[in-house]
Design an enzyme around this catalytic site. Structure first.
Site, short mmCIF file in Angstrom:
data_model
loop_
_atom_site.label_atom_id
_atom_site.label_comp_id
_atom_site.label_asym_id
_atom_site.label_seq_id
_atom_site.Cartn_x
_atom_site.Cartn_y
_atom_site.Cartn_z
N CYS A 47 0.84 -1.20 0.00
CA CYS A 47 0.00 0.00 0.00
C CYS A 47 0.88 1.25 0.00
O CYS A 47 1.81 1.37 0.81
CB CYS A 47 -0.90 -0.03 1.24
SG CYS A 47 -1.76 1.52 1.57
N GLU A 48 0.58 2.18 -0.87
CA GLU A 48 1.39 3.39 -0.97
C GLU A 48 1.14 4.36 0.18
O GLU A 48 1.87 5.32 0.36
CB GLU A 48 1.15 4.10 -2.30
CG GLU A 48 -0.26 4.62 -2.49
CD GLU A 48 -0.47 5.20 -3.88
OE1 GLU A 48 -1.26 6.16 -3.99
OE2 GLU A 48 0.12 4.69 -4.84
N HIS A 49 0.09 4.10 0.97
CA HIS A 49 -0.22 5.00 2.09
C HIS A 49 0.55 4.65 3.36
O HIS A 49 0.92 5.55 4.12
CB HIS A 49 -1.72 4.97 2.39
CG HIS A 49 -2.56 5.40 1.22
ND1 HIS A 49 -3.77 4.82 0.92
CD2 HIS A 49 -2.34 6.34 0.27
CE1 HIS A 49 -4.28 5.40 -0.17
NE2 HIS A 49 -3.42 6.32 -0.58
N HIS A 50 0.76 3.35 3.61
CA HIS A 50 1.44 2.93 4.83
C HIS A 50 2.66 2.05 4.55
O HIS A 50 3.35 1.63 5.49
CB HIS A 50 0.48 2.16 5.74
CG HIS A 50 -0.73 2.93 6.14
ND1 HIS A 50 -1.93 2.82 5.47
CD2 HIS A 50 -0.92 3.84 7.13
CE1 HIS A 50 -2.82 3.62 6.03
NE2 HIS A 50 -2.24 4.25 7.04
N GLN A 94 -5.06 -0.73 -4.51
CA GLN A 94 -5.64 -1.85 -5.25
C GLN A 94 -6.42 -1.35 -6.47
O GLN A 94 -6.42 -1.99 -7.53
CB GLN A 94 -6.56 -2.67 -4.34
CG GLN A 94 -7.15 -3.91 -5.02
CD GLN A 94 -7.91 -4.79 -4.07
OE1 GLN A 94 -7.64 -4.82 -2.87
NE2 GLN A 94 -8.90 -5.51 -4.58
N HIS A 100 -5.72 -6.40 3.00
CA HIS A 100 -4.77 -5.32 3.24
C HIS A 100 -4.34 -5.33 4.70
O HIS A 100 -5.17 -5.16 5.60
CB HIS A 100 -5.41 -3.96 2.91
CG HIS A 100 -5.69 -3.79 1.45
ND1 HIS A 100 -5.03 -2.85 0.67
CD2 HIS A 100 -6.55 -4.43 0.62
CE1 HIS A 100 -5.49 -2.93 -0.58
NE2 HIS A 100 -6.41 -3.87 -0.63
N CYS A 154 -2.72 -3.11 6.21
CA CYS A 154 -2.88 -1.79 6.82
C CYS A 154 -4.26 -1.66 7.44
O CYS A 154 -4.51 -0.75 8.23
CB CYS A 154 -2.64 -0.68 5.80
SG CYS A 154 -3.72 -0.71 4.37
#
Length: 221
Positions: A109-112, A150, A178, A180
């Site tokens: 995940c590019e956020h976490h 995703q 996920h 995260c």
């Protein structure tokens, strides 16, 4: 007989630039931190969480983390077009859908920068030529080995097939868990996220969408 793909008709990967599929995103001519810089960054993060980066158990961790990143994010250096460019024309006029399901993948995940993993199901309806089945799995791996959402991953897979192979239609479904969401934050283990992308024949014909979903979810599963 093998040949490069013929320009059968324009691609229609709505919302995504063709450059996303025709070249690797990492540019060798742009400045890049050294391996030493990357290892120092890992040491900083270890110190931030309260660890001692110099203790025996962590002494070699920065090197291992950077090596793991080289493997986990190798997709930045790979070109989707090169995977799909070799096609086969000896199909006896086959023009029905080709489905490859249960392609296992893992991404981050590019956020976490936490893993998400699951299965991809891909179908396309060829025009004259088909691509080797393993190439679809390789395509998934290229995009999955980058920081992702995703939704974007689903769109990239469909867009690459649409742009490069130019079939009569593409259908993509991703199912993933996920971490995260399952091991931090709301911490709901086992929650599955499903995303789909349909183009042309599959987008415009509800019966083809149902057929695709039925083959993916079939009673034999």
């Amino acid at each position: 007989m093998d040949a490069l793909i013929k320009p059968l008709r324009p691609g229609r990967a709505e919302g995504l630039p063709e450059s996303e599929f025709l070249a690797a995103p990492a540019r060798a001519d742009l400045p890049r931190p050294s391996r030493k810089d990357a290892e120092e960054a890992v040491k900083t993060l270890l110190a931030y969480i309260g660890e001692d980066p110099s203790r025996e158990g962590l002494a070699d961790t920065p090197r291992r983390v950077v090596e793991a990143y080289d493997e986990l994010f190798q997709g930045y250096w790979k070109c989707p077009a090169e995977v799909l460019e070799r096609t086969f024309g000896e199909t006896a006029g086959y023009d029905d859908l080709v489905l490859v399901r249960d392609i296992e993948f893992h991404s981050h995940c590019e956020h976490h920068v936490m893993p998400f993993y699951g299965k991809a199901h891909i179908a396309y309806t060829p025009v004259d030529r088909v691509v080797g089945l393993s190439k679809l799995a390789r395509l998934v791996d290229i995009f999955a080995h980058r920081l992702q959402t995703q939704e974007h991953l689903t769109a990239q897979i469909a867009g690459a097939i649409e742009t490069i192979l130019k079939p009569r239609g593409v259908a993509v479904m991703l199912e993933a868990e996920h971490t995260c969401m399952s091991v931090r934050g709301i911490a709901k283990h086992g929650t599955s996220t499903v995303t789909t992308r349909f183009t042309d024949l599959f987008r415009d014909n509800a019966a083809e969408q149902v057929r695709f979903l039925s083959l993916v979810r079939g009673p034999q599963r």
